[in-house]
Design a protein around this motif. Structure first.
Motif: not given
Ligand code: CUA
Length: 263
Positions: A254, A258, A262
């Protein structure tokens, strides 16, 4: 009574089907022993019957009857009976049972062999392996899980094979370099590890234990050292370990997702 497997010190069997394998090894040894006795008797009969003092002149015609032809046909028939009546039905029983085992909530893991160790890939808490893409191979022993497949986010790898006791295990064997052979002697099972293929094998450990798994195929200069550790533990211990590993993996995946998002 001692049996050939005990006499020659084959390691104790720890799998449900192991006893059948040992029985087969014993039967083959008894057969070979009977053949050895038979041929030895035949050898001494020949030595006695065709001794020089009894056969002054060599025969240039040899045997003129058809006994040997009939014997050879007999041997072919016996071997056909052994193959069709014994070996093939046993093989059928083993392969037919595979469907049954699939329905018994087995533990699944992929086994990735490489020069010169073993890596294990578990499907994680969701019970689903992530998509495998062999083109993603980054280093030796890489399970090649597609990072974009959510099914693979909780998948975890281990350098030790852990299995719960009294539950069938289905292992899919593969390799990232050359042909190896995944071999667990106390479970009486082995399977070639071939690059590009996932080949299943199954067994049911019936006692808690710890052992070595070895490579049964000459695969390079480190072949003799290509061993790993396998542990058969209680279901509760296994669940605890699997849960922790899966959770850790999911968090890492996870976080990685992320980071990617980003960018
Ligand atoms: Cu791998 Cu021998």
């Amino acid at each position: 009574m001692t049996t050939p497997t005990k006499l020659f010190g084959i390691p104790e069997s720890f799998s449900e089907h192991g006893g059948q394998v040992d029985l087969m090894i014993d039967v083959v040894h008894y057969f070979m022993f009977a053949l050895f006795i038979g041929w030895t008797i035949f050898f001494f009969i020949c030595l006695f019957k065709f001794r020089k003092s009894n056969n002054k002149k060599a025969s240039y015609h040899g045997v003129t009857n058809h006994v040997s032809t009939h014997l050879e046909i007999g041997v072919v028939i016996i071997e056909a009976v052994l193959l069709l009546g014994l070996a093939l039905p046993l093989w059928k029983e083993r392969t037919d049972k595979f469907d049954e085992v699939q329905a018994q909530d087995p533990v699944r893991a992929r086994v990735i062999g490489y020069q010169f160790a073993w890596n294990y890939h578990y499907p994680g808490a969701d019970g689903k392996f992530g998509r495998i893409d062999r083109r993603l191979v980054a280093n030796v022993g890489d399970p090649c899980i597609d990072p974009n497949d959510p099914n693979g986010w909780d998948d975890y790898t281990s350098s030790v094979l852990k299995l719960p006791v009294d539950r069938p295990a289905i292992l899919s064997i593969t390799s990232t370099d050359v042909i190896h052979n995944y071999s667990i002697v106390p479970m009486r099972i082995q399977q070639d590890a071939m690059p590009g293929k996932d080949i299943p094998m199954w067994f049911k450990p019936i006692k808690k234990m710890e052992t070595f798994v070895v490579c049964g195929q000459l695969c390079g200069e480190g072949h003799a050292n290509m061993s790993g550790v396998m542990e058969v533990i209680s279901q509760s211990k296994f669940d605890k370990w699997a849960e922790g590993q899966s959770k850790e993996s999911l968090e890492k995946s996870k976080a990685a997702q992320k980071t990617v998002a980003s960018l």
